[in-house]
Structures are given as structure tokens and as C-alpha cells.
Design a protein around this motif. Structure first.
Motif, PDB file in Angstrom:
ATOM      1  N   MET A   1     -17.516   1.116  -6.061  1.00  0.00           N
ATOM      2  CA  MET A   1     -16.281   0.882  -5.323  1.00  0.00           C
ATOM      3  C   MET A   1     -16.407  -0.395  -4.502  1.00  0.00           C
ATOM      4  N   THR A   2     -15.370  -1.208  -4.504  1.00  0.00           N
ATOM      5  CA  THR A   2     -15.375  -2.451  -3.758  1.00  0.00           C
ATOM      6  C   THR A   2     -15.106  -2.177  -2.288  1.00  0.00           C
ATOM      7  N   THR A   3     -15.973  -2.722  -1.424  1.00  0.00           N
ATOM      8  CA  THR A   3     -15.803  -2.536   0.009  1.00  0.00           C
ATOM      9  C   THR A   3     -14.800  -3.541   0.544  1.00  0.00           C
ATOM     10  N   MET A   4     -13.917  -3.060   1.405  1.00  0.00           N
ATOM     11  CA  MET A   4     -12.938  -3.934   2.033  1.00  0.00           C
ATOM     12  C   MET A   4     -13.596  -4.633   3.223  1.00  0.00           C
ATOM     13  N   THR A   5     -13.544  -5.948   3.246  1.00  0.00           N
ATOM     14  CA  THR A   5     -14.078  -6.710   4.362  1.00  0.00           C
ATOM     15  C   THR A   5     -13.076  -6.703   5.514  1.00  0.00           C
ATOM     16  N   PRO A   6     -13.520  -7.030   6.746  1.00  0.00           N
ATOM     17  CA  PRO A   6     -12.562  -7.093   7.864  1.00  0.00           C
ATOM     18  C   PRO A   6     -11.408  -8.051   7.592  1.00  0.00           C
ATOM     19  N   ARG A   7     -11.689  -9.182   6.943  1.00  0.00           N
ATOM     20  CA  ARG A   7     -10.609 -10.123   6.642  1.00  0.00           C
ATOM     21  C   ARG A   7      -9.615  -9.514   5.664  1.00  0.00           C
ATOM     22  N   THR A   8     -10.127  -8.766   4.697  1.00  0.00           N
ATOM     23  CA  THR A   8      -9.238  -8.145   3.711  1.00  0.00           C
ATOM     24  C   THR A   8      -8.385  -7.066   4.365  1.00  0.00           C
ATOM     25  N   TRP A   9      -8.984  -6.279   5.268  1.00  0.00           N
ATOM     26  CA  TRP A   9      -8.202  -5.280   5.985  1.00  0.00           C
ATOM     27  C   TRP A   9      -7.116  -5.942   6.811  1.00  0.00           C
ATOM     28  N   ARG A  10      -7.455  -7.082   7.421  1.00  0.00           N
ATOM     29  CA  ARG A  10      -6.462  -7.786   8.229  1.00  0.00           C
ATOM     30  C   ARG A  10      -5.331  -8.317   7.345  1.00  0.00           C
ATOM     31  N   LEU A  11      -5.689  -8.823   6.169  1.00  0.00           N
ATOM     32  CA  LEU A  11      -4.676  -9.283   5.220  1.00  0.00           C
ATOM     33  C   LEU A  11      -3.765  -8.126   4.818  1.00  0.00           C
ATOM     34  N   LEU A  12      -4.356  -6.985   4.485  1.00  0.00           N
ATOM     35  CA  LEU A  12      -3.579  -5.820   4.063  1.00  0.00           C
ATOM     36  C   LEU A  12      -2.665  -5.336   5.195  1.00  0.00           C
ATOM     37  N   THR A  13      -3.182  -5.314   6.415  1.00  0.00           N
ATOM     38  CA  THR A  13      -2.386  -4.862   7.555  1.00  0.00           C
ATOM     39  C   THR A  13      -1.205  -5.798   7.811  1.00  0.00           C
ATOM     40  N   GLY A  14      -1.483  -7.096   7.813  1.00  0.00           N
ATOM     41  CA  GLY A  14      -0.412  -8.064   8.066  1.00  0.00           C
ATOM     42  C   GLY A  14       0.663  -8.033   6.999  1.00  0.00           C
ATOM     43  N   ARG A  15       0.257  -7.946   5.744  1.00  0.00           N
ATOM     44  CA  ARG A  15       1.239  -7.900   4.668  1.00  0.00           C
ATOM     45  C   ARG A  15       2.053  -6.599   4.712  1.00  0.00           C
ATOM     46  N   THR A  16       1.440  -5.510   5.167  1.00  0.00           N
ATOM     47  CA  THR A  16       2.178  -4.250   5.296  1.00  0.00           C
ATOM     48  C   THR A  16       3.264  -4.375   6.360  1.00  0.00           C
ATOM     49  N   PHE A  17       2.917  -4.977   7.512  1.00  0.00           N
ATOM     50  CA  PHE A  17       3.930  -5.219   8.545  1.00  0.00           C
ATOM     51  C   PHE A  17       5.097  -6.029   7.983  1.00  0.00           C
ATOM     52  N   ALA A  18       4.765  -7.129   7.285  1.00  0.00           N
ATOM     53  CA  ALA A  18       5.811  -8.015   6.763  1.00  0.00           C
ATOM     54  C   ALA A  18       6.644  -7.322   5.692  1.00  0.00           C
TER      55      ALA A  18
END
Length: 403
Positions: A1-18
């Protein structure tokens, strides 16, 4: 399983808001304008959002390749936040004033244009390991799909509870959160030309790069066909359901089952044993012919719902695979401009389908447009499989061809 990095989590969170904010806007505007205005007023406001978006997408593609992606996304989100805060204040101040809403909708559309191609480059700048791109795009697709479901329902609930102005204020707050989340992302330094050649020259270079990829042009045109067909289906489907499938409730069932299929497809895209992604993309889009045929023939609700579920599953698989192939095959320094052509065809085709569906049905009935659309969707997308660079699946990364 691919681990989500902090930057990737931040990308996912920001795109979810948008994505959630973007999904709130159409329902909020529709309910606000229709409550005190007319269908013509609503058409004007929605057109004022769409036209700047279409006109500015090529310009936005150049900006996405010229400037760091996170800065362009930051500016686009802040402009959208400001426009939505102003819209909320306008709606709370008193009766709906259509001219002011139209201007704010145009500002929002312009910001959407600049934010769209930069999201392609932002993902590549954050996710530097090619083997992780598909999984990240799939997660982004699931978040976007869930936002598209929750957005209209939330806007409707806010409208009933406290009024549309508060929905717009919430939208502005979400875009602000997206800006704060994505604007400060640390990204890999993108490859950019040492000497800028001017806007027109860079636009031409982007079109030249686009023409270098027959697989891209063929897929974009084929995707334009299914977007057009989706406009027909979303307009004529509810009419057919009311007339022949038992009423509006049957369309709600079909639509919800389709949503489940789409989310399942997006989730599965990162987990299926995909050896030739573009072949899956072509087949995934072609499967959308099934619900078109089912509705045209007015098949029973369980059959129609199953067909729509399969069609949306195919589109769900298509979305992250297509994003990933674009990001892998198109040079990073041209991805914004090339991606803007893809968005332009998609954004233009579906409204066209929505606009022509009713006039066509008035002349030919509902079955003929849907059957013709089904044939065109299947033919346009399956014909992509005839291209050698689709069958052979060359993946270009940093000038190398990987097989």
C-alpha cells in the motif's frame, strides 16, 4: 500500500475544500435566482459564469506553465472566495439583483479557468514519484465525487434553513481554506523555459505540443462526445422517467445508483490490474452508451439503473487513469497548456448537450437523440484503440519511453 505523505494529505485536503465549494455554487445560484427571478435571469447568470471560463482557459494554460502551480491556485481560490463572499453579502442584503450576480458569476468563472489547468501541474509538482500518481489521482477523484454529491444537498439544506446568502458565505470560507491549504505547499521546482517567448508564442507552443500527441487529441475529442451525450441524458432522462418509468422517484433511484457506480469506479481505478491505461480509458467512456440506449428504449427501472451504474463506473475508472496518463506522458513544462485544451472541450460540450436536448426531442422525440448519441459515444471512444501509441502504450517520463 502506498503511504500518503504530509504534502499529499495537504493536497487532498485542499482539493476537497475546493471541490465542495465548487459543487455548492450552481445549486445556490439556481435556488437564489429562481426564487425571485425568471428562467431567463438564471440562464444569464449561468452564461456569465461559463463564457469567461471558456474564453480564458487557453490564457490560464499559459499561466499554469509560466508560474508555480500553488501560486496560481492560491490566486484563483482567493478570487473565488472574494466573489462568493460578495455574492453572500448581496443575497443577504435584500432582493436578488441579477446584474450584480451576473458580474460576480463572471469573476468566479474567470477564476475557475485559471485554477483548472494549474491543478494538473500542482499534482505533478507534489507527487514526484510516477508510481504514486494513479493512487493519488484516484483518491482525489473519490474526494471530488463525494463533494459533488454533498454540495447540492448542502446548498439546498442551507437555502431552506437560513437562505442562499449563507450558502455563498460558506462557499467563500471553503475557498479560503483551500487557498490557505494549497497556497503554501512545497513543491518540486518545475521545468520552465529560461527565456519566455511571449504569450502568443507560448500559446502556439502549447498547441504544437498538443498536436504532437495523437492519443491525446483523439481522446479529448472522444471525451467531448460523451460530455455532449451526458448533457442529453441529464436533460431527457428525467423527462423519460416521469413519462414512462414511474415518475420522478424512479429518476432519483437511477441517478443515485449511477453516483454509487461512479464512486466505485474511481476507487477501483487505483486497484485494478491496469496494463494499458488508455485502453481502459477508451472502454470506460464507451460503456456510457449503455444508459443512453436503456433510456431511449425506456427499459424497466432496474435495467436502466444497472446500465447507468455501469456507465458511471466506466467514467469513474476513466477519470484518474486519464489524469495520470496526461501527467506521465505530457512534459511538465507544457502540461498546463495542453490540459487547458482538454478542459475547454469538456466544459463546452456538456452545456451544448444540455442546450440542444429539448429542441431535438421536440422535433424527433426523445429516443432518436439518445440512440444517435450512444452510437457516437461508442464509435468515437473505441476508435481510439486503433492508434498505435494507444495500443503500444509508450509512457514518456523525462524524455524516456517506458514500456
Amino acid at each position: 500500500m502506498t503511504t500518503m505523505t504530509p504534502r499529499t494529505w495537504r493536497l487532498l485536503t485542499g482539493r476537497t475544500f475546493a471541490s465542495f465549494a465548487t459543487a455548492l455554487i450552481p445549486t445556490t445560484l439556481t435556488l437564489a435566482v429562481v426564487r425571485t427571478g425568471s428562467a431567463g435571469d438564471l440562464g444569464l447568470v449561468l452564461a456569465c459564469e461559463l463564457l469567461p471560463m471558456l474564453l480564458l482557459l487557453p490564457v490560464a494554460g499559459v499561466a499554469a506553465d509560466r508560474f508555480p502551480a500553488q501560486r496560481v491556485v492560491l490566486a484563483a481560490d482567493l478570487v473565488r472566495a472574494a466573489a462568493q463572499f460578495a455574492t453572500g453579502a448581496l443575497l443577504l442584503a435584500g432582493p436578488v439583483r441579477v446584474p450584480e450576480l451576473a458580474v460576480l458569476a463572471a469573476v468566479t468563472g474567470a477564476a475557475v479557468a485559471f485554477g483548472t489547468p494549474s491543478t494538473h501541474t500542482l499534482v505533478v509538482a507534489v507527487v514526484t514519484e510516477p508510481e504514486r500518481l494513479l493512487r493519488v489521482n484516484a483518491r482525489l477523484g473519490v474526494a471530488t465525487g463525494l463533494a459533488q454529491i454533498a454540495g447540492p444537498a448542502s446548498a439546498g439544506a442551507l437555502m431552506l434553513a437560513v437562505g442562499p446568502g449563507w450558502s455563498s458565505l460558506l462557499t467563500g470560507a471553503l475557498f479560503t481554506l483551500s487557498a490557505l491549504t494549497l497556497g503554501g505547499l512545497r513543491t518540486a521546482r518545475a521545468a520552465r523555459p529560461a527565456v519566455r517567448t511571449g504569450f502568443v508564442a507560448e500559446l502556439r507552443e502549447g498547441w504544437a505540443e498538443t498536436r504532437r500527441h495523437p492519443w491525446f487529441l483523439a481522446n479529448v475529442l472522444a471525451h467531448g462526445v460523451w460530455h455532449l451525450a451526458a448533457g442529453l441524458l441529464l436533460t431527457l432522462g428525467p423527462l423519460i422517467a416521469v413519462e414512462s418509468l414511474g415518475g420522478a422517484a424512479s429518476w432519483v433511484v437511477v441517478a443515485q445508483v449511477g453516483t454509487v457506480g461512479m464512486l466505485a469506479g474511481v476507487w477501483a481505478a487505483g486497484r485494478l490490474p491496469v496494463r494499458n491505461p488508455l485502453a481502459w480509458v477508451a472502454v470506460g467512456a464507451a460503456v456510457y452508451a449503455l444508459p443512453l440506449v436503456a433510456l431511449a428504449l425506456r427499459l424497466p427501472v432496474p435495467v436502466t439503473a444497472t446500465a447507468y451504474c455501469l456507465g458511471m463506473f466506466g467514467l469513474g475508472v476513466l477519470s484518474p487513469l486519464w489524469e495520470t496518463e496526461m501527467q506521465r506522458r505530457i512534459p511538465a513544462e507544457a502540461l498546463g497548456r495542453v490540459g487547458s485544451f482538454d478542459a475547454l472541450i469538456s466544459f463546452a460540450s456538456r452545456p451544448l448537450g444540455l442546450a440542444v436536448a429539448a429542441p431535438l426531442a421536440a422535433v424527433t422525440g426523445t429516443a432518436a437523440p439518445l440512440l444517435v448519441a450512444a452510437a457516437l459515444v461508442a464509435a468515437a471512444n473505441l476508435s481510439v484503440l486503433l492508434l498505435p501509441d494507444v495500443r503500444e502504450h509508450p509512457v514518456k517520463e523525462n524524455g524516456l519511453v517506458l514500456r
